[in-house]
Design an enzyme around this catalytic site. Structure first.
Site, PDB file in Angstrom:
ATOM      1  N   LYS A   1      -0.267  -0.652  -4.733  1.00  0.00           N
ATOM      2  CA  LYS A   1       0.910  -0.873  -5.116  1.00  0.00           C
ATOM      3  C   LYS A   1       0.951  -2.941  -4.216  1.00  0.00           C
ATOM      4  CE  LYS A   1       1.908   0.586  -0.139  1.00  0.00           C
ATOM      5  NZ  LYS A   1       2.694   1.386   1.344  1.00  0.00           N
TER       6      LYS A   1
ATOM      7  N   ARG B   1       7.547   9.144   9.483  1.00  0.00           N
ATOM      8  CA  ARG B   1       8.223   8.771   8.103  1.00  0.00           C
ATOM      9  C   ARG B   1       8.879   9.424   7.630  1.00  0.00           C
ATOM     10  NH1 ARG B   1       4.820   4.193   4.775  1.00  0.00           N
ATOM     11  NH2 ARG B   1       4.568   6.281   3.443  1.00  0.00           N
TER      12      ARG B   1
END
Length: 359
Positions: free
Chosen positions: A36, A131
């Protein structure tokens, strides 16, 4: 040559990937390189494949589509929970996705059934960093629903740590993940292929762990590209930390006062920095700014200090010889700076092959 630019040393990145792959294999752990930070760039993806990757991972479906279209035939994992609006592309282009929501997995099942595809899922478990992740007490009920869905293959479970609050992977939370894997297999008579113990922040635990564990996979990006431990920003032994550097050009060099004059409000970003009168200073402007990169994540060479930035300008002061207009300055980057720089259309990306060997 065009500036600013990132110089990306593919030889050093390949060395980092191979070294981590070898070190973790001794612990029975595979690594899944995460692309990414480089937006799934085909040059990087192909280099990681040639370095021994058996699967790649990315958080953006668009990057995965580009890698597939560039001829990357390895399985690719989507490491952000799928958006319902992208489920069709996820099923078509992603072999495995990380998931936490039953409604999303049900939609994946529906689309996979329509396309006669089996889609793999890894269920993320919350282990403290807050998260993504299913709370451990809710995991068994979710698994009970998932194993009944057509065209969905439960590949394993995983966790993410350190990204939000910096919660460190340790024996306690990794043991919890292992115990949950055992419980799932015993209760539902399934085999979990993947127990994914986190990202680059889990490397220190994995390389030094001596206890029995089910963890057999890590999703690694930052350590491959920057050679450092994300938790403590320390170099990882045996890895290159300078595989990617930023080079930018000086567009002004003057001696100026260190204190502005005139009525003062806030700057263009709503800030009002505290000022110290240092008298006249040797100031230079470098052609890069906040629109291009996370300024707090760049480190200049010795003798140069970053003192301010605007959208398009980086203001530095020098303690030694003045910079000259047209001079090129090389910066090292942290992960946040690399992420933004790779995403900027105004920064050229130059891929290099070096002959450097690690000492």
């Amino acid at each position: 040559m065009s500036y600013p630019r990132l110089e990306i040393d593919c030889t050093k990145i390949s060395h980092n990937a191979k070294t981590l792959n070898y070190q973790l294999a001794l612990k029975g752990i595979s690594i899944t390189p995460v692309t990414k930070v480089c937006l799934g760039h085909p040059v990087i993806a192909k280099m990681l494949v040639s370095s021994g990757a058996e699967m790649l991972a990315d958080s953006r479906v668009e990057n995965i589509v580009n890698m597939k279209k560039a001829g990357i035939n390895l399985p690719i994992m989507l490491i952000r929970s799928p958006m319902l609006s992208q489920v069709s592309d996820v099923v078509q282009y992603c072999d495995i996705s990380l998931n936490t929501e039953l409604s999303v997995i049900q939609r994946l099942s529906t689309v996979a059934s329509e396309l006669n595809i089996t889609h793999g899922v890894i269920i993320m478990v919350e282990l403290g960093d807050l998260r993504e992740g299913v709370m451990p007490d809710d995991l068994m009920a979710l698994i009970e629903n998932i194993v009944q869905l057509p065209n969905i293959a439960l590949k394993g479970i995983g966790a993410n740590l350190a990204c939000r609050y910096g919660i460190s992977p340790d024996d306690n939370n990794m043991s919890k993940l292992s115990d949950l894997a055992d419980e799932i297999e015993n209760k539902f008579d399934v085999h979990l292929e993947v127990i994914s113990g986190g990202n680059s922040a889990s490397l220190n635990w994995a390389l030094n762990n001596m206890s029995k564990t089910r963890v057999n996979n890590l999703r690694v990006g930052e350590a491959i590209f920057l050679g450092c431990d994300p938790l403590y920003q320390e170099p990882i032994k045996g890895l290159f930390c300078d595989a990617i550097t930023l080079i930018a050009e000086v567009i002004e060099s003057k001696v100026k006062p260190s204190i502005p004059w005139g009525e003062r409000g806030v700057n263009a970003f709503g800030e009002k920095p505290v000022l110290i009168d240092k008298g006249d200073v040797s100031q230079a402007i470098i052609a890069i700014g906040r629109q291009d990169i996370s300024i707090t994540g760049i480190k200049p060479p010795s003798g140069i200090k970053v003192v301010a930035s605007t959208s398009d300008h980086l203001i530095v002061e020098t303690s030694g010889q003045r910079l000259s207009v047209g001079q090129k300055v090389k910066f090292s980057l942290d992960y946040g700076a690399l992420l933004t720089a790779m995403s900027s259309p105004f920064i050229d990306k130059i891929f290099l092959e070096s002959k450097t060997q690690y000492d």
